[in-house]
Design a protein around this motif. Structure first.
Motif, PDB file in Angstrom:
ATOM      1  N   PRO A  49       1.105  -1.057   0.004  1.00 53.71           N
ATOM      2  CA  PRO A  49       0.341   0.015   0.176  1.00 53.71           C
ATOM      3  C   PRO A  49       0.831   1.220  -0.245  1.00 53.71           C
ATOM      4  N   ASN A  50       2.197   1.363   0.050  1.00 52.68           N
ATOM      5  CA  ASN A  50       3.262   3.029   0.642  1.00 52.68           C
ATOM      6  C   ASN A  50       3.619   2.487  -1.105  1.00 52.68           C
ATOM      7  N   GLN A  97       5.044 -10.879  -5.893  1.00 56.28           N
ATOM      8  CA  GLN A  97       4.099 -11.110  -4.850  1.00 56.28           C
ATOM      9  C   GLN A  97       3.362  -9.964  -6.092  1.00 56.28           C
ATOM     10  N   VAL A  98       3.540  -8.810  -6.356  1.00 54.93           N
ATOM     11  CA  VAL A  98       2.752  -8.033  -7.684  1.00 54.93           C
ATOM     12  C   VAL A  98       1.175  -7.911  -8.268  1.00 54.93           C
ATOM     13  N   PRO A  99       0.226  -8.183  -7.409  1.00 55.31           N
ATOM     14  CA  PRO A  99      -0.998  -8.374  -8.331  1.00 55.31           C
ATOM     15  C   PRO A  99      -0.780  -7.643  -9.800  1.00 55.31           C
ATOM     16  N   GLY A 113       2.170  -1.545  -6.061  1.00 53.82           N
ATOM     17  CA  GLY A 113       1.328  -1.731  -5.478  1.00 53.82           C
ATOM     18  C   GLY A 113       0.765  -2.055  -6.243  1.00 53.82           C
ATOM     19  N   GLY A 114       1.166  -2.606  -7.526  1.00 56.81           N
ATOM     20  CA  GLY A 114       0.370  -3.025  -8.697  1.00 56.81           C
ATOM     21  C   GLY A 114      -0.012  -2.657  -9.822  1.00 56.81           C
ATOM     22  N   LEU A 169       1.321   1.354 -11.217  1.00 53.16           N
ATOM     23  CA  LEU A 169       1.666   1.078 -12.191  1.00 53.16           C
ATOM     24  C   LEU A 169       0.789   1.132 -13.356  1.00 53.16           C
ATOM     25  N   VAL A 170      -0.151   2.055 -14.172  1.00 54.65           N
ATOM     26  CA  VAL A 170      -0.688   1.387 -15.247  1.00 54.65           C
ATOM     27  C   VAL A 170      -0.401   2.085 -16.557  1.00 54.65           C
TER      28      VAL A 170
END
Length: 321
Positions: free
Chosen positions: A126-127, A293-295, A256-257, A131-132
């Motif tokens: 969460p910190n 662990q990156v969703p 963060g995902g 990426l988009v």
């Protein structure tokens, strides 16, 4: 109170909506090729709602391309504008121009759980940044950074123009074919709607097949119907997108995902979810553990860019209040 106007303008389409009390309404999609300038398209949109520019106080346009200075020329489109000229012509109180993937990133802050499909599960930090990334007319890339008090800051960039990474001998052969045609091979030369066509033609040339598909839609439909060449096109597209996304996470620390957006993948979303995206995303040799662990999620929301443009405009107006 006058409503605001928000727009999400890509290389092919311009989407417009009214923004009132934190929500979009009256969404319309216009083809940029049918209008000479953004001003003409905006006037057409307002006229279709029975409105005139004087009834709109504020405008935020999310624009494809790097945004700075007085004049802006849209990437992958013939449109251009002057900030002062557009503000005066439409009699605006505030005009905000932001990068389209800045808007897309801010749109992720308004997603509901049912507006995403899981590509790969994991444990988001969460910190850390998010990426988009999204293939459309081009390849958009942006980074969403958490700030204190549940705020967000966007780091816009031009990540679609990085070099296309090669990860196998087959990819090397295709890269050489693309290089012979285009010279410098960027990620978006493959990871976009037009990129699907380029990749299809490169495979046909390399393997001496007769090319008979001409559009991204035709290629997607052929792949889903079992055409082996089209299947390889989509498979390589998904693998390359995973590799580019993984590289971007390594560069930005975006644990963060990852949100995958854009207009291309919805044509073959089930194929994409079962593809090699997840494996290629993590295949980073000694740094593979960094990504384990990156969703990642596939965004199915209809208008995240417009939502993000509204968020950006609201932030501006709150600061100036």
């Amino acid at each position: 109170m006058k409503p605001a106007l928000v727009g999400d303008i890509g290389g092919t389409n311009a989407r417009f909506a009214l923004w009132t009390e934190g929500h979009i309404s009256s969404v319309q999609t216009l083809a940029t090729a049918q209008f000479e300038t953004p001003e003409v398209a905006i006037r057409h949109y307002l006229s279709s709602l029975g409105r005139v520019p004087q009834q709109i106080a504020d405008l935020c346009l999310a624009c494809a391309g790097p945004v700075s200075g007085e004049h802006f020329r849209f990437t992958n489109s013939h449109w251009s504008l002057s900030r002062t000229g557009l503000s005066q012509a439409l009699e605006l109180d505030h005009l905000l121009l932001i990068n389209d993937f800045t808007a897309m990133a801010l749109g992720m802050t308004r997603l509901h759980e049912q507006q995403c499909r899981v590509i790969r599960s994991g444990q988001a930090d969460p910190n850390s940044p998010i990426l988009v990334i999204g293939p459309g007319t081009g390849l958009g890339v942006s980074t969403l950074v958490p700030e204190p008090n549940n705020g967000w800051r966007v780091l816009p960039g031009e990540g679609g123009h990085v070099d296309l990474p090669v990860g196998s001998l087959r990819e090397l052969a295709l890269w050489q074919q693309l290089f012979s045609e285009f010279g410098h091979v960027r990620a978006e030369d493959v990871l976009s709607g037009r990129g699907l066509v380029r990749l299809y033609r490169a495979i046909c040339t390399l393997d001496q097949h007769q090319a008979h598909l001409d559009t991204p839609s035709e290629i997607s439909k052929a792949a889903l119907a079992g055409d082996p060449v089209a299947i390889e096109v989509l498979s390589l597209f998904c693998i390359w997108l995973g590799r580019v996304a993984g590289n971007a996470v390594l560069t930005t620390g975006a644990r963060g995902g990852v949100y995958v957006v854009g207009g291309v993948i919805p044509r073959f979303s089930d194929f994409f979810l079962a593809s090699g995206f997840a494996d290629s995303f993590c295949a980073k040799g000694c740094m593979s553990h960094y990504l384990e662990q990156v969703p990642a999620w596939l965004v199915t929301a209809e208008y995240p860019g417009l939502e993000g443009a509204g968020v950006a405009l609201e932030q501006l107006l709150n600061k100036s209040a």
